[in-house]
Design a protein around this motif. Structure first.
Motif, PDB file in Angstrom:
ATOM      1  N   ASP A 107      25.685  16.874 -47.649  1.00 43.71           N
ATOM      2  CA  ASP A 107      26.836  17.256 -46.936  1.00 43.71           C
ATOM      3  C   ASP A 107      28.078  16.399 -47.419  1.00 43.71           C
ATOM      4  O   ASP A 107      29.409  16.234 -47.381  1.00 43.71           O
TER       5      ASP A 107
ATOM      6  N   ASP B  74      15.728  21.863 -41.363  1.00 42.08           N
ATOM      7  CA  ASP B  74      17.420  21.757 -41.925  1.00 42.08           C
ATOM      8  C   ASP B  74      18.142  22.758 -42.343  1.00 42.08           C
ATOM      9  O   ASP B  74      19.012  23.232 -42.202  1.00 42.08           O
ATOM     10  N   TYR B  75      17.502  23.876 -43.413  1.00 42.82           N
ATOM     11  CA  TYR B  75      17.494  24.574 -44.131  1.00 42.82           C
ATOM     12  C   TYR B  75      17.961  25.854 -42.544  1.00 42.82           C
ATOM     13  O   TYR B  75      18.857  26.587 -43.000  1.00 42.82           O
TER      14      TYR B  75
ATOM     15  N   HIS C  28      21.224  24.775 -41.286  1.00 42.18           N
ATOM     16  CA  HIS C  28      22.098  25.521 -42.454  1.00 42.18           C
ATOM     17  C   HIS C  28      22.648  26.752 -41.928  1.00 42.18           C
ATOM     18  O   HIS C  28      23.449  27.045 -42.114  1.00 42.18           O
TER      19      HIS C  28
ATOM     20  N   ASN D 150      24.365  28.511 -39.129  1.00 42.07           N
ATOM     21  CA  ASN D 150      25.681  27.541 -38.969  1.00 42.07           C
ATOM     22  C   ASN D 150      26.367  28.870 -40.206  1.00 42.07           C
ATOM     23  O   ASN D 150      27.615  28.938 -39.591  1.00 42.07           O
ATOM     24  N   THR D 151      26.270  29.304 -40.968  1.00 44.09           N
ATOM     25  CA  THR D 151      26.495  30.002 -42.191  1.00 44.09           C
ATOM     26  C   THR D 151      27.184  31.622 -41.394  1.00 44.09           C
ATOM     27  O   THR D 151      27.220  32.428 -41.967  1.00 44.09           O
TER      28      THR D 151
END
Length: 365
Positions: free
Chosen positions: A123, A246-247, A250, A253-254
């Motif tokens: 980030d 985490d992947y 992510h 969120n996209t």
């Protein structure tokens, strides 16, 4: 694909090729010429599965190394393939330099930039890109997850350093453990993402084991005695799961519905370390592959340089690359016992002579 390259469909090599070619070919409009810019680690990954002409066939004018002085192509878009690090980010920003006083464009190497990173971009680095003057010229940012070395169709390396065995097992290298485990976990994450699987992580823990002090307290604490076997597999499994979480977060969120965990193929990943099998490194295999590595000095582990003598008596240097993509005989025989290989090669040579009258004549002379 060139006729000189043979890649097994669905193999790790094929998956890596597809991800790289897909990024290059779809970055700009079809038929539009582009430039590929890479740093050394990324270029090493690309060249491990693709020959230069395979990249140039994607309407690529040239491949440039980002650390060198490069010829500008201000009328063409650039496809960057980079390791997600501060140095590469700074070099991208410098390619679209703006006057700090006037805010006007001072220098631009390419028309626009399409950024593809070999692994996860932090980030912090993403925020640095977004706040830079180059942001207006960046058309896309994506993570490819290609940080692994597929040396065979179903075999890959995640080597995190030059001496991973020492770094992971020596009680005198505790300061290196976290670094090497984290790097290896990043590479395993790339393999998992490339395969498109949703793994259940399972690991091996030796009966006589102790965790490392060097790892995060949330994962492990206390090394124990020097005679205890460190929990390498357990530590690796925890890191992989953390990076997977985490992947997934992510991707959610996209709004990428094709990469959400519930849409991926369920699988099991078993994490083992050398303590599960202490004997294999001490045994000698009698395969063609083992013999070649024992007797020949291979550059990069797969390239043999030798001397040829021409018909006029001149000597010249030549190279043979032991790659399953370029050498079908190597691909067929590398795992065979050397006695079987000797007979098979003799039979192939006799067949070659039989089918080639010119070689028969030369042999008689």
């Amino acid at each position: 694909m060139s006729g000189s390259e043979s890649v097994t469909p669905g193999s790790l090599i094929d998956l890596l090729r597809q991800r790289i070619i897909g990024a290059i070919s779809t970055a700009t409009a079809p038929g539009k010429w582009r430039v590929v810019v890479a740093d050394r680690p990324a270029l090493k990954i690309v060249s491990s599965v693709l020959q230069m002409h395979s990249v140039l066939e994607q309407n690529v004018v040239t491949i440039q190394l980002i650390t060198r002085n490069r010829q500008p192509y201000p009328d063409m878009d650039a496809v960057y393939i980079l390791v997600p690090c501060a140095d590469s980010i700074s070099r991208v920003i410098d390619d679209f330099r703006v006057d700090s006083r006037t805010g006007e464009l001072q220098h631009r190497k390419y028309a626009r930039a399409h950024l593809f990173f070999t692994g996860a971009l932090s980030d912090t680095l993403l925020a640095h890109l977004r706040s830079s003057p180059a942001a207006r010229y960046i058309k896309a940012v994506a993570e490819l997850y290609i940080e692994y070395n597929p040396i065979e169709s179903r075999v890959f390396l995640t080597t995190p350093s030059e001496q991973p065995f020492y770094a992971l097992y020596s009680p005198h290298a505790l300061n290196l453990v976290s670094r090497d485990l984290d790097a290896a976990a990043d590479r395993l994450l790339s393999v998992i993402v490339s395969l498109g699987i949703r793994p259940y992580i399972r690991y091996y823990r030796p009966l006589s084991s102790a965790p490392y002090e060097a790892l995060e307290p949330s994962l492990m604490s206390g090394y124990g005695t020097a005679t205890a076997c460190p929990r390498i597999a357990e530590s690796m499994a925890a890191l992989i799961q953390q990076k997977l979480n985490d992947y997934y977060s992510h991707e959610s969120n996209t709004n990428n519905s094709t990469k959400r965990p519930e849409t991926l193929t369920p699988s099991v990943v078993i994490v083992l370390d050398r303590s599960v099998d202490l004997y294999s490194p001490l045994l000698h295999e009698f395969t063609y592959q083992a013999l070649v590595h024992d007797l020949l000095d291979l550059d990069g582990g797969n390239t043999y340089t030798y001397t040829l003598e021409s018909t006029d008596g001149q000597s010249q240097s030549a190279e043979a690359e032991l790659s399953e993509q370029k050498d079908p005989i190597w691909k067929q025989l590398r795992h065979w016992n050397i006695s079987e290989v000797s007979q098979t090669l003799a039979d192939k040579f006799e067949k070659l002579l039989k089918d080639n009258f010119g070689m028969q004549a030369a042999k008689q002379v």
